[in-house]
Design a protein around this motif. Structure first.
Motif, PDB file in Angstrom:
ATOM      1  N   TYR A  97      44.227  23.182   9.631  1.00  0.00           N
ATOM      2  CA  TYR A  97      43.013  22.529   9.119  1.00  0.00           C
ATOM      3  C   TYR A  97      43.013  22.649   7.605  1.00  0.00           C
ATOM      4  O   TYR A  97      43.682  23.510   7.030  1.00  0.00           O
ATOM      5  CB  TYR A  97      41.729  23.159   9.694  1.00  0.00           C
ATOM      6  N   THR A  98      42.263  21.747   6.981  1.00  0.00           N
ATOM      7  CA  THR A  98      42.079  21.840   5.537  1.00  0.00           C
ATOM      8  C   THR A  98      40.645  21.429   5.231  1.00  0.00           C
ATOM      9  O   THR A  98      39.827  21.272   6.142  1.00  0.00           O
ATOM     10  CB  THR A  98      43.123  20.984   4.782  1.00  0.00           C
ATOM     11  N   SER A  99      40.330  21.282   3.965  1.00  0.00           N
ATOM     12  CA  SER A  99      38.984  20.862   3.604  1.00  0.00           C
ATOM     13  C   SER A  99      39.072  19.973   2.375  1.00  0.00           C
ATOM     14  O   SER A  99      40.058  20.003   1.647  1.00  0.00           O
ATOM     15  CB  SER A  99      38.120  22.092   3.344  1.00  0.00           C
ATOM     16  N   THR A 100      38.038  19.185   2.171  1.00  0.00           N
ATOM     17  CA  THR A 100      38.106  18.144   1.155  1.00  0.00           C
ATOM     18  C   THR A 100      37.791  18.617  -0.272  1.00  0.00           C
ATOM     19  O   THR A 100      38.165  17.955  -1.231  1.00  0.00           O
ATOM     20  CB  THR A 100      37.111  17.031   1.522  1.00  0.00           C
ATOM     21  N   GLN A 101      37.110  19.756  -0.380  1.00  0.00           N
ATOM     22  CA  GLN A 101      36.560  20.110  -1.704  1.00  0.00           C
ATOM     23  C   GLN A 101      37.517  20.901  -2.598  1.00  0.00           C
ATOM     24  O   GLN A 101      37.097  21.435  -3.614  1.00  0.00           O
ATOM     25  CB  GLN A 101      35.241  20.885  -1.539  1.00  0.00           C
ATOM     26  N   LYS A 102      38.774  20.970  -2.203  1.00  0.00           N
ATOM     27  CA  LYS A 102      39.729  21.747  -3.020  1.00  0.00           C
ATOM     28  C   LYS A 102      40.686  20.768  -3.700  1.00  0.00           C
ATOM     29  O   LYS A 102      40.239  19.925  -4.463  1.00  0.00           O
ATOM     30  CB  LYS A 102      40.446  22.752  -2.137  1.00  0.00           C
ATOM     31  N   ALA A 103      41.987  20.838  -3.380  1.00  0.00           N
ATOM     32  CA  ALA A 103      42.936  19.986  -4.105  1.00  0.00           C
ATOM     33  C   ALA A 103      42.786  18.502  -3.773  1.00  0.00           C
ATOM     34  O   ALA A 103      43.334  17.651  -4.475  1.00  0.00           O
ATOM     35  CB  ALA A 103      44.367  20.454  -3.841  1.00  0.00           C
ATOM     36  N   LEU A 104      42.041  18.174  -2.730  1.00  0.00           N
ATOM     37  CA  LEU A 104      41.784  16.761  -2.440  1.00  0.00           C
ATOM     38  C   LEU A 104      40.708  16.189  -3.360  1.00  0.00           C
ATOM     39  O   LEU A 104      40.504  14.969  -3.404  1.00  0.00           O
ATOM     40  CB  LEU A 104      41.364  16.579  -0.977  1.00  0.00           C
ATOM     41  N   SER A 105      39.976  17.068  -4.050  1.00  0.00           N
ATOM     42  CA  SER A 105      38.938  16.627  -5.008  1.00  0.00           C
ATOM     43  C   SER A 105      37.894  15.706  -4.380  1.00  0.00           C
ATOM     44  O   SER A 105      37.548  14.665  -4.930  1.00  0.00           O
ATOM     45  CB  SER A 105      39.582  15.932  -6.211  1.00  0.00           C
ATOM     46  N   GLY A 106      37.410  16.131  -3.232  1.00  0.00           N
ATOM     47  CA  GLY A 106      36.334  15.390  -2.581  1.00  0.00           C
ATOM     48  C   GLY A 106      35.144  16.300  -2.332  1.00  0.00           C
ATOM     49  O   GLY A 106      35.167  17.477  -2.690  1.00  0.00           O
ATOM     50  N   PRO A 107      34.094  15.761  -1.707  1.00  0.00           N
ATOM     51  CA  PRO A 107      32.931  16.603  -1.387  1.00  0.00           C
ATOM     52  C   PRO A 107      33.192  17.426  -0.124  1.00  0.00           C
ATOM     53  O   PRO A 107      33.888  16.966   0.777  1.00  0.00           O
ATOM     54  CB  PRO A 107      31.832  15.569  -1.121  1.00  0.00           C
ATOM     55  N   ALA A 108      32.605  18.610  -0.055  1.00  0.00           N
ATOM     56  CA  ALA A 108      32.739  19.427   1.160  1.00  0.00           C
ATOM     57  C   ALA A 108      31.986  18.761   2.298  1.00  0.00           C
ATOM     58  O   ALA A 108      31.081  17.944   2.072  1.00  0.00           O
ATOM     59  CB  ALA A 108      32.163  20.816   0.901  1.00  0.00           C
ATOM     60  N   GLY A 109      32.350  19.124   3.531  1.00  0.00           N
ATOM     61  CA  GLY A 109      31.569  18.639   4.668  1.00  0.00           C
ATOM     62  C   GLY A 109      32.376  17.911   5.713  1.00  0.00           C
ATOM     63  O   GLY A 109      31.830  17.478   6.730  1.00  0.00           O
ATOM     64  N   ILE A 110      33.678  17.782   5.485  1.00  0.00           N
ATOM     65  CA  ILE A 110      34.515  17.125   6.495  1.00  0.00           C
ATOM     66  C   ILE A 110      35.892  17.791   6.427  1.00  0.00           C
ATOM     67  O   ILE A 110      36.440  17.976   5.344  1.00  0.00           O
ATOM     68  CB  ILE A 110      34.551  15.591   6.280  1.00  0.00           C
TER      69      ILE A 110
END
Ligand code: PMP
Length: 387
Positions: free
Chosen positions: A202-215
């Motif tokens: 799993y990963t998250s959007t708010q790190k190196a993807l530079s998106g908002p958290a929550g998905i």
């Protein structure tokens, strides 16, 4: 108009604005400008073609960033912890054994989550500023015969990156699944789900993807999908990978409603994936490595110490730095926020009171941002009141 006796009167919720700091902690990171725009795209109901297209685009992008051809790939509604809870609760049932390789706070969270599902956990620990050798992991796999091994790829609490190449093969030799947290490493560090034999990630959007958290993107191998499809226990309804595979059409022709996905977050994730696809993974990994190498040279010029002694264990997205004796980490990072409007962080979990954590990732992985943080640190090191 009818009159009502309200128990609670309307609050005065004022407009709040602030000067946004540069986000250079271990996450969240700043958004790509195109992702901020994507958040404002129209919303639509989950059961129509426009929505299906967004989901299909996302699944293709996730297969790219995880480097997997597996089908059971989708995004969980929730922050990184929801990805963690999804892979643990879908793959292990009560009384099965999860071996946890612990060197930071996230594996401790995995332990808490697993225990809540009645999963037995066995923890092996490495000093928090190091990583595990595959030999150590193999000895533990052989000894404990777990259903799965949980390990964190990039640990944002310690600034370490775990070598995973070949680990899947070792796990499979011992009949175990390999479960991996890539929340702070994906897109910033090379990762190859299929080649490394990872079974659930799993990963998250708010790190190196530079998106908002929550998905939270997740992916399962065929080995893991087979277990999920034949499992004897029921995971929580909201995180049930079997049902979500139908909503996300993972196997084709099953676009079934499970819950209302947040379309702004889907648009945002889709745009993050477009940014990565445009740059390409090798270039993204090279950019993160080059920015961090530059930042590390600046840190060395200031005669500061890295918390992680071995260069090969240092994570490209988050650097942990030891301040000279006497400095208060909290005062230090707060000064940098007040004076330079740059947000870095102090330690977390095992690194509380032991290190600063600086994140250069996603849109902020640039030489300019690295220099801005290094300059701010140089300025703060001259301030006697922080001692
Ligand atoms: N794993 C790692 C490596 C993380 O850095 C974080 C968040 N900092 C998490 C898991 C948990 O993610 P979230 O806060 O999005 O739930």
């Amino acid at each position: 108009m009818a009159t009502y006796e309200l128990t609670v009167s309307a609050p005065n919720i004022e407009d709040r604005s602030f000067t946004k700091p540069l986000l250079c902690g271990p996450g969240p990171c700043d958004l790509w400008p195109s992702v901020s725009e994507a958040l404002a795209k129209p919303v639509i109901t989950p059961l129509c073609d426009e929505h299906y297209n967004v989901i299909d685009d996302i699944r293709a992008g996730l297969q790219y960033i995880f480097q997997t051809r597996n089908k059971l790939v989708y995004a969980v509604s929730g922050s990184g912890h929801s990805g963690m809870e999804t892979i643990i609760s879908n793959l292990l049932g009560p009384n099965e054994v999860l071996l946890i390789a612990s060197r930071g706070i996230w594996d401790q969270r995995a332990n808490i989550i697993a225990n809540r599902y009645g999963i037995k956990t066995i923890i092996i620990s490495a000093p928090f500023n190091t990583t595990f050798s595959h030999d150590t992991l193999e000895v533990a796999l052989n000894k404990h015969k777990p259903t799965a091994l949980f390990i964190t790829h990039g640990d944002s609490s310690t600034g370490t990156v775990q070598n995973l190449k070949g680990l899947g093969e070792i796990c499979h030799r011992h009949g175990a699944f390999l479960l991996v947290d890539t929340v702070v490493s994906l897109v910033g560090e090379p990762f190859f789900m299929d080649d490394w034999g990872v079974d659930a990630v799993y990963t998250s959007t708010q790190k190196a993807l530079s998106g908002p958290a929550g998905i939270s993107p997740v992916a399962f191998s065929q080995f893991a999908a087979d277990k999920i499809n034949n499992r004897k226990h029921e995971p929580p309804f909201y995180f049930d990978a079997k049902l979500l595979a139908q909503q996300w059409n993972c196997y084709g022709n099953t676009r079934q409603y499970h819950h209302t996905l947040s379309l702004p977050l889907l648009w945002a994730l889709r745009q993050c994936l477009r940014e990565v696809a445009k740059e390409t993974l090798p270039k993204s990994w090279a950019r993160h490595a080059a920015t961090t190498a530059h930042f590390h040279r600046r840190i060395q010029q200031m005669s500061l110490q890295f918390l992680v002694p071995k260069p090969e264990d240092r994570l490209a997205t988050v650097t942990t730095i030891v301040l000279p004796n006497g400095y208060d980490y909290v005062k230090f990072y707060k000064y940098i926020r007040d004076k330079y409007n740059i947000l870095i962080f102090a330690g977390l979990g095992p690194t509380v009171g032991k290190a600063l954590r600086i994140g250069l990732m996603g849109v902020n992985s640039t030489i300019e941002v690295a220099d801005a943080v290094a300059d701010a640190m140089m300025g703060a090191l001259k301030v006697k009141s922080l001692l």
